[in-house]
Structure formats: structure tokens, C-alpha cells
Design a protein around this motif. Structure first.
Motif, PDB file in Angstrom:
ATOM      1  N   ASP A 106       0.829  -1.221   0.000  1.00 48.62           N
ATOM      2  CA  ASP A 106       0.000   0.000   0.000  1.00 48.62           C
ATOM      3  C   ASP A 106       0.857   1.262   0.000  1.00 48.62           C
ATOM      4  O   ASP A 106       0.360   2.348  -0.276  1.00 48.62           O
ATOM      5  CB  ASP A 106      -0.948   0.015   1.205  1.00 48.62           C
ATOM      6  CG  ASP A 106      -0.195  -0.021   2.525  1.00 48.62           C
ATOM      7  OD1 ASP A 106       0.720  -0.858   2.653  1.00 48.62           O
ATOM      8  OD2 ASP A 106      -0.513   0.786   3.415  1.00 48.62           O
ATOM      9  N   TYR A 107       2.158   1.131   0.283  1.00 52.25           N
ATOM     10  CA  TYR A 107       3.040   2.299   0.288  1.00 52.25           C
ATOM     11  C   TYR A 107       3.189   2.910  -1.109  1.00 52.25           C
ATOM     12  O   TYR A 107       3.673   4.023  -1.261  1.00 52.25           O
ATOM     13  CB  TYR A 107       4.430   1.924   0.812  1.00 52.25           C
ATOM     14  CG  TYR A 107       4.499   1.778   2.312  1.00 52.25           C
ATOM     15  CD1 TYR A 107       3.351   1.837   3.089  1.00 52.25           C
ATOM     16  CD2 TYR A 107       5.719   1.593   2.949  1.00 52.25           C
ATOM     17  CE1 TYR A 107       3.418   1.686   4.457  1.00 52.25           C
ATOM     18  CE2 TYR A 107       5.793   1.448   4.327  1.00 52.25           C
ATOM     19  CZ  TYR A 107       4.632   1.496   5.075  1.00 52.25           C
ATOM     20  OH  TYR A 107       4.704   1.363   6.440  1.00 52.25           O
ATOM     21  N   PHE A 108       2.781   2.151  -2.138  1.00 55.61           N
ATOM     22  CA  PHE A 108       2.892   2.683  -3.495  1.00 55.61           C
ATOM     23  C   PHE A 108       1.700   3.574  -3.846  1.00 55.61           C
ATOM     24  O   PHE A 108       1.754   4.337  -4.784  1.00 55.61           O
ATOM     25  CB  PHE A 108       2.983   1.543  -4.520  1.00 55.61           C
ATOM     26  CG  PHE A 108       4.313   0.863  -4.505  1.00 55.61           C
ATOM     27  CD1 PHE A 108       5.378   1.397  -5.207  1.00 55.61           C
ATOM     28  CD2 PHE A 108       4.502  -0.301  -3.772  1.00 55.61           C
ATOM     29  CE1 PHE A 108       6.622   0.776  -5.197  1.00 55.61           C
ATOM     30  CE2 PHE A 108       5.739  -0.924  -3.747  1.00 55.61           C
ATOM     31  CZ  PHE A 108       6.799  -0.380  -4.461  1.00 55.61           C
ATOM     32  N   SER A 109       0.608   3.455  -3.072  1.00 55.65           N
ATOM     33  CA  SER A 109      -0.600   4.177  -3.461  1.00 55.65           C
ATOM     34  C   SER A 109      -1.200   5.047  -2.364  1.00 55.65           C
ATOM     35  O   SER A 109      -1.767   6.089  -2.641  1.00 55.65           O
ATOM     36  CB  SER A 109      -1.664   3.160  -3.920  1.00 55.65           C
ATOM     37  OG  SER A 109      -1.828   2.180  -2.917  1.00 55.65           O
TER      38      SER A 109
END
Lengths: 146, 300
Positions: free
Chosen positions: A58-61
């Protein structure tokens, strides 16, 4: 070089700080220590960053994740915490371990210099280097106490 | 970005920020600016923190506490990475470095302990003042070109065997130099160390003039030796920052990697830049940084 020196010494290691031999000079040794330490540290940091994003897709979004991550005082500031985190394969602990390796590189460099000056029987610089090393160790102790 | 609270911005800009503000983008951005900071820092004989801290605080809105913490580690990285090359090439004077580290480590301890007492605005003002001073000192030096007398004898410098020589790539020959006023250098280095510990910068901006102007070392040797010393100075305060929780791996990690990559590239260019160029670049960068940080200190 030390023409005006009051007591000229025959072998005068003081006056010839840079040996010309292609062998393992103190300069080369220190250069290798610096390089090796930095590489080890960076590898740990890179692995840690990789692990962090691997564990948290989720760190990408997510932007709330960033706010949580950059919130003050989620501290990782004890050696035991870092060590346990590394055993638990936690990304941020790997990063911190890498940063701690980086912090120890200059300390090791001074320790190595101390050995070199002792071999050269350079009393004045043994004393100077020992004092610098003592100051470094004091700083880490002061940090631990605070 | 996320650390600044109660910051009133117009809604449009806020939306744009939210789209971009993922942890991955933040890390990527921090890494890119760190590479640039490391490259410039290495070319100028600084730790990179000088460029990094303003970008982290002014552009990425990171709290100055964490910016200082991240910077102090990256400063060790820059110093060690670039110094590895300088030491091998005999450009850094290791005896001068060790002698002066007596004062820089003592200063760094003082600074790191004081940092808890001095507030954020105080840090900005001090940062700006240090930069402005550094720029002006270098500007003065820029006018009088290096027809400097290095004949002066100094008993203590002789006794400590501080004199040396280096290979100058620009002229293609070995240049010998003599060191003078080591005690003045020691005093200035205590100040430089304190500033380093307070602000999390290598304070090469203070170390280089101290060696260059006060002790009579050639500019390239001053830069290389400064870079070499910076790691030890920074390590003396890094332990205190770590224990205080000011080193945040989420910020310090990418900063450390980025700055080292930049510094590595910088150390390749170093001996190929002529001194005049180096100084001019130095002065421009410092003046700009000084202005921005002072403004931040005044307006809060």
C-alpha cells in the motif's frame, strides 16, 4: 621537511607521512575500511528499503500511510529494538542497522589510525588519536544515558 | 510534507499533493534530492547537509529535527565515501585531520547537547548566519589570487610533522605546502564542530576556510581533508541524535543512499575542477542557502 626541527631523528617517521611503497600503506588500509564500511551500510539500508516496500504494497498508493510514517515520535532509538527488528526481518530495522554501521565507520577509522601510529612509534599522534577515540566513545555513552 | 501541521494551503494544491504523497514517491523524491546534494557537497568539500537540510525543510517540509538527524548520518556517508578516494590519492592530509579532530569532536559533543536547548527558529537563524559568513569569507579570498607566501615557519606544525605535498592534476606536478598556525586552526575547528553538532551539517564551509585561510593549506587539500574529518565530527554527534530518536530510518535511509551515490560521482570530478571554478560555485550556493534559511528563521 623538518629542517627546522630542534631534534632531528634519523628514521623520522614524522617527516615522511606518505610512504611510497605500493604495498599495503596505511592510506590504502583506511581507504579500504571506509569503502567496505560504507558498502556494508548501504547494502543493509537498501535491503531494508526493499523489505519495507515488499511488506507494505500500500506504500505505493496510499497517502495516509505517508502521514503515519512521518508522524513524529514513532521512534526506533534503542539498540535492542533495532536488533530485535532485524531478527524479525523488519525493513525499517534493517535500514536503522545500516545507519548504525555507517555511524561506526569513523570510529573504526580512528581506531585503525591509532594502530598505525603505534606501529610508527609516533607517540604524539598516538596520544592525539587516543584522545579523539575517547571523545567518540564518550559521545556514544552520553547518547545512551540521555 | 506530512510533518507540517496546521498549514493553510488552497484546496487545489492540497489535492495535487495528496495524489503524489505516497510513501514510495516520498522516498524516491528524497533519494533524488539526496543524490544532487551529495554530488554538490562532494565537489565543494562539504558534507552535503548544507544543501540537503534546506531542501528537506524548505521544499519537502520535513521537521528540522528529523532533517538534522538524517543529515548527520548522510554526512558520515559522504565523508567516508569521498574520503576513501582522497586518502588513496594522497590529497587528504591525515595528520592535519587527526590533530584537528581533537577540536571538532569536542565541539560536536557540545553542539549535539546544545541542540536540545536551541529551538527550531534559532537553528534556522544560526544556519543562515553560518552560510552567509562562509560565503563572504570565500568571496574575499576569491579576489586575492593564490600568490601566497608559504615560507613562514611554525614550530608546532614542524614538531607535529603536518607539512606535506599533493599531486595537482590541473598542473600535472607535485605541489609541496607548509602548514602554519595549527592552534588557530584548532580553535576554529572547535567552533566548526559545535556548529556541525548543532545543525547536522559537516560544516565543511567552516573547516575549509579554517585550513585554507588560517593554516595555509592549498584549497584542494583543505577540501579533501575537510571531507575526511567530517565523518568523525558527525559520528561524535550522531550517537546522541540516535538516542534522542531524531534519526528516522524512513527519511535517513534514502538520504543516506542518495547522498553516498552523489558523493561517489563527485569524488570522480574533484581533482579535475580548477580552484577558481570551485570557489565561484561555492559562493553562489552558500549565498542562496543563507538567504533562504535566514528568511525562514525570521518568519518562523
Amino acid at each position: 621537511m623538518s629542517l627546522s626541527s630542534p631534534n632531528p631523528r634519523p628514521s623520522a617517521p614524522v617527516a615522511a607521512p606518505i610512504p611510497q611503497a605500493p604495498a599495503l600503506t596505511p592510506e590504502l588500509l583506511i581507504s579500504m575500511l571506509l569503502r567496505g564500511g560504507v558498502m556494508l551500510s548501504l547494502s543493509l539500508v537498501a535491503v531494508g528499503m526493499g523489505l519495507t516496500f515488499f511488506h507494505h504494497p500500500d506504500y505505493f498508493s496510499s497517502s495516509t500511510a505517508l502521514e503515519r510514517l512521518t508522524a513524529p515520535d514513532h521512534g526506533l532509538h534503542r539498540l535492542t529494538d533495532v536488533f530485535q527488528g532485524v531478527l524479525a526481518v523488519r525493513g525499517q530495522s534493517f535500514v536503522m542497522a545500516g545507519l548504525l554501521v555507517m555511524m561506526s565507520v569513523p570510529v573504526l577509522r580512528v581506531a585503525l589510525s591509532l594502530g598505525v601510529f603505534r606501529l610508527q612509534k609516533d607517540r604524539v599522534f598516538v596520544a592525539i588519536t587516543a584522545a579523539v577515540l575517547a571523545l567518540l566513545l564518550v559521545s556514544f555513552l552520553v547518547g545512551g544515558v540521555e | 510534507m506530512a510533518r507540517q501541521r496546521g498549514c493553510a494551503r488552497d484546496a487545489g494544491e492540497d489535492d495535487a499533493r495528496r495524489v503524489l504523497a505516497t510513501p514510495f514517491n516520498f522516498v524516491a523524491l528524497v533519494m533524488v534530492v539526496s543524490v544532487v546534494a551529495g554530488l554538490l557537497g562532494s565537489l565543494l568539500g562539504l558534507g552535503g547537509g548544507l544543501i540537503l537540510i534546506p531542501i528537506l525543510t524548505l521544499v519537502l517540509k520535513v521537521d528540522i529535527r528529523y532533517a538534522v538527524g538524517a543529515s548527520i548520518v548522510s554526512v558520515i556517508a559522504t565523508s567516508s565515501g569521498a574520503a576513501a578516494a582522497y586518502v588513496r590519492d594522497g590529497l587528504a592530509n591525515m595528520r592535519v585531520a587527526m590533530f584537528l579532530e581533537l577540536a571538532t569532536t569536542a565541539g560536536a559533543l557540545t553542539g549535539a547537547l546544545l541542540a536540545g536547548v536551541v529551538g527550531g527558529r534559532g537553528l534556522y537563524l544560526l544556519f543562515g548566519a553560518v552560510m552567509a559568513y562562509s560565503a563572504l569569507a570565500m568571496l574575499r579570498k576569491l579576489r586575492e589570487q593564490p600568490t601566497r607566501a608559504t615560507e613562514a615557519n611554525d614550530a608546532l606544525a614542524d614538531r607535529l610533522g603536518l607539512h606535506s605535498s599533493y599531486f595537482d592534476e590541473a598542473s600535472g606536478r607535485e605541489v609541496a605546502y607548509r602548514v602554519r598556525r595549527p592552534l588557530v586552526g584548532l580553535g576554529l575547528m572547535y567552533v566548526a564542530g559545535t556548529v556541525s553538532g548543532l545543525l547536522g551539517i559537516g560544516s565543511g564551509a567552516l573547516k575549509v576556510p579554517a585550513m585554507d585561510l588560517a593554516m595555509g593549506l592549498p584549497i584542494k587539500v583543505s577540501s579533501a581533508t575537510s571531507n575526511f574529518m567530517i565523518g568523525v565530527t558527525a559520528a561524535a554527534s550522531a550517537g546522541i541524535y540516535f538516542a534522542r530518536g531524531d534519526i528516522d530510518p524512513f527519511i535517513a535511509g534514502p538520504v543516506c543512499v542518495g547522498v553516498t551515490l552523489g558523493a561517489f560521482a563527485g569524488s570522480r570530478f574533484m581533482t579535475k575542477l580548477s580552484s577558481g571554478w570551485l570557489r565561484a560555485l561555492f559562493v553562489v550556493v552558500l549565498l542562496w542557502v543563507a538567504f533562504e534559511m535566514l528568511r525562514k528563521g525570521v518568519h518562523g
